[in-house]
Design a protein around this motif. Structure first.
Motif, PDB file in Angstrom:
ATOM      1  N   SER A  80       0.832  -1.208   0.000  1.00 30.44           N
ATOM      2  CA  SER A  80       0.000   0.000   0.000  1.00 30.44           C
ATOM      3  C   SER A  80       0.860   1.249   0.000  1.00 30.44           C
ATOM      4  N   SER A  82       0.605   5.253   1.506  1.00 34.05           N
ATOM      5  CA  SER A  82      -0.133   5.935   2.571  1.00 34.05           C
ATOM      6  C   SER A  82      -0.031   7.454   2.487  1.00 34.05           C
ATOM      7  N   PHE A  83       0.236   8.001   1.317  1.00 30.60           N
ATOM      8  CA  PHE A  83       0.337   9.458   1.177  1.00 30.60           C
ATOM      9  C   PHE A  83      -0.479   9.905  -0.018  1.00 30.60           C
ATOM     10  N   THR A  84      -0.869  11.176   0.018  1.00 30.79           N
ATOM     11  CA  THR A  84      -1.544  11.805  -1.115  1.00 30.79           C
ATOM     12  C   THR A  84      -0.501  12.595  -1.896  1.00 30.79           C
ATOM     13  N   SER A  93       6.060   9.912   9.225  1.00 36.37           N
ATOM     14  CA  SER A  93       4.781   9.486   8.654  1.00 36.37           C
ATOM     15  C   SER A  93       4.998   8.301   7.712  1.00 36.37           C
ATOM     16  N   VAL A  94       4.062   7.353   7.733  1.00 31.76           N
ATOM     17  CA  VAL A  94       4.182   6.179   6.871  1.00 31.76           C
ATOM     18  C   VAL A  94       3.907   6.583   5.429  1.00 31.76           C
ATOM     19  N   ALA A  96       4.746   4.112   2.703  1.00 25.24           N
ATOM     20  CA  ALA A  96       4.425   2.886   1.963  1.00 25.24           C
ATOM     21  C   ALA A  96       4.621   1.685   2.887  1.00 25.24           C
ATOM     22  N   GLN A  97       3.971   0.594   2.515  1.00 28.07           N
ATOM     23  CA  GLN A  97       4.080  -0.647   3.284  1.00 28.07           C
ATOM     24  C   GLN A  97       4.334  -1.808   2.330  1.00 28.07           C
ATOM     25  N   ARG A 177       8.060  -1.150   6.592  1.00 33.31           N
ATOM     26  CA  ARG A 177       7.226   0.037   6.832  1.00 33.31           C
ATOM     27  C   ARG A 177       8.072   1.264   6.519  1.00 33.31           C
TER      28      ARG A 177
END
Length: 371
Positions: A80, A82-84, A93-94, A96-97, A177
């Protein structure tokens, strides 16, 4: 003389008197109108005496304080994002995973090896202690005791090695992470969920640190000495104006002077630091830079558009208290921030014409136009 002749003479005299009276009124009104038409409407500004900063007007380009291409440090499938894209993210801040299941299994395996080694170490310690007692009583040989002493050392080494393997497995799992290394603005994703990620080679996103930022610009080499003199006196302020931005100019500080002049252009690169707390500056953006170089003290200056030129040299129109303008020859000095220094020919406080000079001649009447 008959009454008819008397009446006729009186009528003629009355007509002549009226003609003279109206002729004088018309002539007076004409002169008044002519005088009013001769007074030229102008705009004026006061010649100012004081200190003025001479500055260079340059074109600069905004640079990110730091730029990082974020990559994974482990291989696996991207699970995934996790950012715009194009938004601000905070440090930690996360972003990508990566699918953590395989890495979690490797960690569990490492933890099992550590548990096994701890058990083997406990047995080796017990054997070593028991054989030490038996050696003291003469029940076992020295060779047997040395064997159990070596087994204890092997057990300790195996535990230490597997503890390191467990720490590595934990680190690998943590790397699945992916987090932001600093506060910044994300770009467009360079890979999408489902893609296979290769460690240290697959780019995920570019992150720019934009608070603060730098503005890079070039100055001619003949102005470098003035800049160095200004730096010797303390911090050198730098202002930038963004095209289309109606806010006040942004204030920064000169931070970097390159160590060599570009021989092909005769210029040298300078960089200034800007806090950019409102994010008005964007990396890659072109801006207008104002760099002060010299401070002139107690000089007279006028707006640039007050200065006129003729074959005889520079001059300004000075509006006197009597409403008359005087064409005053002046010696102009350097220009900075929309004002020109007048080295000779003008005193501080005098009113100079800034608009309407095309309709003026020396000695003409003028009045300040209503706004």
């Amino acid at each position: 003389m008959s009454w008819k002749k008397v009446a006729l003479i009186a009528a003629v005299l009355l007509v002549i008197a009226l003609a003279l009276h109206f002729g004088k009124s018309v002539d007076s009104a004409g002169k008044t109108a002519e005088h009013a038409a001769a007074s030229v409407p102008v705009e004026v500004a006061s010649a100012r005496r004081g200190d003025i900063e001479l500055s260079l007007q340059l074109v600069g380009r905004v640079e990110a304080w730091s730029t990082v291409t974020v990559r994974a440090r482990v291989s696996g499938q991207l699970e995934s994002l996790s950012f715009t894209p194009g938004t601000h993210v905070r440090k930690g801040s996360v972003l990508a995973q990566i699918d953590p299941r395989l890495l979690r299994a490797q960690l569990d395996q490492a933890r099992g090896n550590v548990a096994r080694d701890r058990a083997q170490l406990q047995k080796a310690q017990a054997d070593q202690k028991r054989y030490a007692d038996m050696l003291g009583k003469g029940f076992v040989s020295r060779a047997d005791y040395d064997l159990y002493q070596a087994n204890l050392a092997v057990a300790k080494a195996a535990l230490q090695s597997d503890l390191a393997a467990q720490e590595l497995a934990q680190t690998q799992l943590d790397y699945a992470r992916i987090v932001a290394p600093f506060d910044g603005v994300t770009g467009a994703p360079l890979v999408y969920p489902g893609a296979q990620i290769s460690a240290d080679s697959t780019d995920i996103v570019v992150l720019n640190q934009v608070e603060p930022v730098r503005v890079a610009f070039n100055i001619p080499e003949d102005t470098l000495s003035a800049v160095r003199d200004a730096l010797a006196r303390g911090d050198v302020p730098v202002q930038v104006t963004v095209s289309g931005d109606h806010g006040a100019p942004l204030a920064g500080t000169l931070q970097f002077v390159d160590n060599a002049v570009d021989a092909s252009t005769g210029t040298i690169v300078l960089k200034a630091r800007f806090d950019n707390v409102n994010y008005r500056l964007t990396p890659g953006q072109f801006v207008q830079v104002s760099l002060p170089t010299t401070r002139l003290t107690n000089v007279v200056s006028v707006p640039v558009h007050a200065l006129q030129s003729s074959t005889s040299g520079s001059f300004v129109f000075v509006l006197g208290a009597d409403g008359k303008v005087q064409q005053r020859p002046v010696t102009a000095g350097p220009t900075s921030a929309g004002r020109t220094v007048i080295d000779k020919g003008l005193q501080g406080g005098e009113n100079v014409v800034t608009e309407g000079q095309m309709l003026l001649v020396d000695g003409a009447s003028a009045h300040v136009a209503a706004r």
